[in-house]
Scaffold this active site. Structure first.
Site, short mmCIF file in Angstrom:
data_model
loop_
_atom_site.label_atom_id
_atom_site.label_comp_id
_atom_site.label_asym_id
_atom_site.label_seq_id
_atom_site.Cartn_x
_atom_site.Cartn_y
_atom_site.Cartn_z
N ASP A 46 0.85 -1.19 0.00
CA ASP A 46 0.00 0.00 0.00
C ASP A 46 0.89 1.24 0.00
O ASP A 46 1.89 1.31 0.71
CB ASP A 46 -0.91 -0.01 1.24
CG ASP A 46 -2.04 0.98 1.14
OD1 ASP A 46 -3.21 0.56 1.10
OD2 ASP A 46 -1.76 2.21 1.11
N HIS A 66 -10.34 -5.20 -2.77
CA HIS A 66 -9.00 -5.49 -2.26
C HIS A 66 -9.08 -5.84 -0.79
O HIS A 66 -9.92 -5.34 -0.06
CB HIS A 66 -8.06 -4.30 -2.46
CG HIS A 66 -8.64 -2.97 -2.08
ND1 HIS A 66 -9.52 -2.30 -2.89
CD2 HIS A 66 -8.48 -2.21 -0.98
CE1 HIS A 66 -9.87 -1.18 -2.31
NE2 HIS A 66 -9.26 -1.10 -1.13
N HIS A 85 -6.94 -5.49 2.54
CA HIS A 85 -5.80 -4.90 3.22
C HIS A 85 -5.24 -5.97 4.15
O HIS A 85 -5.98 -6.51 4.98
CB HIS A 85 -6.23 -3.70 4.07
CG HIS A 85 -6.74 -2.53 3.32
ND1 HIS A 85 -5.96 -1.43 3.04
CD2 HIS A 85 -7.97 -2.26 2.81
CE1 HIS A 85 -6.68 -0.53 2.39
NE2 HIS A 85 -7.91 -1.01 2.24
P1 DGP Z 1 -9.57 1.68 0.32
O1 DGP Z 1 -9.65 2.96 1.11
O2 DGP Z 1 -9.99 0.47 1.15
O3 DGP Z 1 -10.26 1.75 -1.01
O4 DGP Z 1 -8.01 1.46 0.09
C1 DGP Z 1 -7.34 1.88 -1.05
C2 DGP Z 1 -5.87 1.82 -0.73
O5 DGP Z 1 -5.15 1.89 -1.94
C3 DGP Z 1 -5.35 2.94 0.16
O6 DGP Z 1 -4.89 2.40 1.41
C4 DGP Z 1 -4.20 3.55 -0.61
C5 DGP Z 1 -3.94 2.55 -1.71
N1 DGP Z 1 -3.54 3.13 -2.97
C6 DGP Z 1 -4.20 4.08 -3.67
N2 DGP Z 1 -3.54 4.37 -4.80
C7 DGP Z 1 -2.44 3.56 -4.82
C8 DGP Z 1 -1.38 3.39 -5.76
O7 DGP Z 1 -1.30 4.03 -6.80
N3 DGP Z 1 -0.43 2.49 -5.43
C9 DGP Z 1 -0.47 1.76 -4.27
N4 DGP Z 1 0.50 0.89 -4.05
N5 DGP Z 1 -1.48 1.87 -3.38
C10 DGP Z 1 -2.45 2.79 -3.66
#
Ligand code: DGP
Length: 114
Positions: free
Chosen positions: A30, A100, A102
């Protein structure tokens, strides 16, 4: 449906720190970690929210859990423990509309969450 940032990670059009991959699931760190280990496990097909799970795609959830188990064991966090979270829509705090899990590990996590 518009592609999400996770579609671009899946197609390798944008980089991510990929730590797990099999035929069905990708796992990558993340970008905004909430624990020493914070990995997102996503299916290699677009399922927008938990509400979109149906008989035809529900097996991806099993595959995500298996991927988590393999990864937790690989990084030796299986016995220490971890948390898996799926956020759904606005009240759940979902911001990326490609389901997804976490995976959070590496410290004592508090309960209940905020
Ligand atoms: P949610 O809030 O449950 O939809 O979590 C989305 C997560 O995705 C958040 O913790 C940050 C992560 N995230 C968003 N954009 C990117 C990205 O471009 N790369 C990565 N590795 N993570 C991302």
């Amino acid at each position: 449906m518009e592609p999400t940032i996770f579609d671009l990670i899946l197609s390798k059009e944008i980089p991510a720190d990929i730590v797990y991959e099999d035929d069905y699931i990708l796992g990558f760190k993340d970008v905004n970690p909430q624990a020493p280990v914070h990995v997102l496990f996503i299916p290699k097909v677009r399922i927008a929210t938990h509400n979109d799970l149906v008989e035809d795609n529900i097996d991806y959830i099993s595959k995500m859990h298996l991927a988590v188990n393999r990864y937790a064991k690989e990084i030796s966090e299986d016995e220490n423990g971890y948390r898996i979270v799926m956020n759904c829509n606005s009240n759940g705090g979902q911001t990326v509309f490609h389901i997804h899990m976490h995976f959070l590990a590496g410290r004592q996590l508090q309960w209940p969450p905020g």
